[in-house]
Design a protein around this motif. Sequence first.
Motif, PDB file in Angstrom:
ATOM      1  N   ILE A 169      40.533  39.736  39.848  1.00  0.00           N
ATOM      2  CA  ILE A 169      39.658  38.744  39.741  1.00  0.00           C
ATOM      3  C   ILE A 169      38.131  38.631  40.333  1.00  0.00           C
ATOM      4  N   SER A 170      38.264  39.354  41.544  1.00  0.00           N
ATOM      5  CA  SER A 170      36.791  39.478  41.895  1.00  0.00           C
ATOM      6  C   SER A 170      35.920  40.222  41.087  1.00  0.00           C
ATOM      7  N   TYR A 171      36.512  41.245  40.373  1.00  0.00           N
ATOM      8  CA  TYR A 171      35.654  42.099  39.213  1.00  0.00           C
ATOM      9  C   TYR A 171      35.087  41.149  38.223  1.00  0.00           C
ATOM     10  N   LEU A 172      36.032  40.334  37.839  1.00  0.00           N
ATOM     11  CA  LEU A 172      35.606  39.151  36.521  1.00  0.00           C
ATOM     12  C   LEU A 172      34.689  38.419  37.308  1.00  0.00           C
ATOM     13  N   ASP A 173      34.639  37.909  38.362  1.00  0.00           N
ATOM     14  CA  ASP A 173      33.977  37.018  38.984  1.00  0.00           C
ATOM     15  C   ASP A 173      32.565  37.301  39.124  1.00  0.00           C
TER      16      ASP A 173
END
Length: 752
Positions: free
Chosen positions: A531-535
């Motif tokens: 999710i951090s990657y997506l953010d």
Amino acid sequence: MQKAILLIFLCSASFYMKGQSQHYSMLTDRTTSYTQLKNGFDAPPPESRLRCYWWWLNSMATKESITRDLEEMKAKGYGGASLVDAGSSNYQVARKTAAGPVFMSPGWMELYKHAVKEADRIGIELSVNIQSGWNPGAPSITPEFAMKKIVWSEVDVTGGKLISMELPQPEKKLMYQDIMVQAIPKKQGVPVKNEAIRNWKKKSFNETFGSGGIYPLHELREDYPGDGSELAIRKDEIIDLTGNYKNGKLEWDAPEGNWTVIRYGYTCTGARTSTSSDGWGGLSVDHLSPEAFELFSNTVIVPLIKTAQSVGNSVKYLQTDSWEMDIVSWTKEFPAEFKKYRGYDLQKFMPVLAGRIVENRDVSDRFLHDFRQTIGDCVADNHYQLLYNLAHKFGMGIHPESGGPHSAPVDALKVLGLSDFPQGEFWAMANTHRVKDAERLSVRQSACVAHTNGKRFVAAEGPTSIGPQWERSPMDLKGNIDRVFCSGANRIVWHTFTSSPKEFGLPGNEYFAGTHLNPNVTWWKQSKDFISYLDRCTYLLQQGLYVADVLYYYGDDVPNFVFLKEELPELSFGYDWDKCSKEVILNRVSVKDGKIVLPDGMSYRVLMLPPEKGIDLKVLRKLEQLVKEGMTLIGPRPAEATGLTDFPQNDREITEIANRLWGKTDGKTITENQYGKGRVIWGKDVNQILAGMNVLPDLQFKGTHPKTALDYIHRRTNTEEIFFVTNRFSQMKYNDFEYRYQPALPDRKSVV
């Protein structure tokens, strides 16, 4: 010197995400500095974090599950959620969930208020789906206010005598209302419908293009050889018998000859809300009628807004899902709406809607163009514009999936342009459902809307799936998501996060579709890095302006859509594009220093026309002005105006303007005409034209592996160049990248 931020996926890392204010601009902004970019990359603000469809399956949620869901979202790096109450439509994988309080009942409203208050406390921004399920409608929508279509019946009579008879009843579904009665000459052996006018069923909205993929929209402009005048009915041969038809009976002193009497009316299409929770449902609201919208607003939308705002501020947007209501072709006030938009009366062209040629094929096709366009205008102005107005009255925004991917009767770029941020959808790769790219990647259209209308966010619901649902891991999904990033998406709305109270165990209550990501999924505890990657990706892709070279005008027909990034194979790798609507050409495009510019600073080098003989006169007038001021226009010479408004005067003006703009060009031996400060080009390769303008490819690479296949997207602030580059296949070795804007050494950010 400008820096380039090249996003390459090098290593794995996770960063703590600091909470920030949820007040942010919805408009594009070029002023972001390098320091701001770096800080936002390290700790993406809430508006750049992952969203999700927060599914209240069969209205089943509890205060405890609501609190747990929102706290888990926040802990994993989410910034928002779309609250979607809905049922399910398949119980082969997951059994039916026990029903919770009926949608909008007092019990449900208490849960809704709890969600609003908890989202405020925790810091999660909410959207609310304005019904249970999709296909907007409600129990309050009676047949009078439901979706409608034109129907008719025919009977042949012999004239020279008094005709006294009942007319056959046209199709009736739930309700029926007469429109008018006409008599036309009966001509033996004359073809009708598809045999008279090519693709008449699609052109008249008696048949849809389908539910996915690249639709053959060119069929709307196809026709048979010859003008068909020998098969046609003249307008002066049509006799209005509406006044002769009373109390279900026709009384007519018919002239000599053979006649066909046509009784026109309208009825319901039968479209209903889809996938609603138990106890809720109803007919889909008439999207062409402002009165129907007012009823829907008063009984559903306004209560949802006021209930939310009575307890908190977390509900910021209204949304609806994709159009899955099939065709629509009439509304109560359609004749008046048609005259308002098109400027002429449709009465003498009604036989075209019953499959006849009036005057000739060209005139009949032009009328059908106007008919479809009026339906699209009504949908835009009498539904989506009213939804926008209502939301903004209460300080909210909208992001309906109003542009498809199902074959809605709309100008998709126009209706999506009414949203505060446009939203499409994408699907995970599968072997059984939406297998082809064009069926599963419906995001480029939303990106075009955002880029050409100064909107910062391009939302995409996904990665949706109908099997497999639990099996897809981040490794399986990342390439798919990277691809939609390169197509322009920069706000992922994950489908789906199903709310499931703990008492339902593991894997808990679950929807039959979607790629499941919630606390009951096996890799939820490990999901924060992904999710951090997506953010981080979405944060950087929300900054500055998109960089493209070619702006395509995609015409003024209805329906009209944009499909894949790859749908324009004539452009070489390294050149990117947008498509735009008529409204953008007329209201937003100008020319500065030979470049096409929009009010927010977006710019393009050339404008291309579709390969069609017809064009809207207002558009061609604006194009002439733009070429005079220095624009490069590429495309064939138009021959006529679209539609019948002010026909044939508009055709004459089209010819006059085209002669000035295209001069002696023929697309073969003479391919360019200078006009004012600009030029018009017809018959030359767009890549050669750009190269001749010293516009080199934006990005080039030298690969050392035969299967190297890169994709990219480029955005720009006033001081920085932001490149997102990804490989579509697992095998990749590269030697070098070449940029059009030779920057200093790239600051390569690891986003994973």
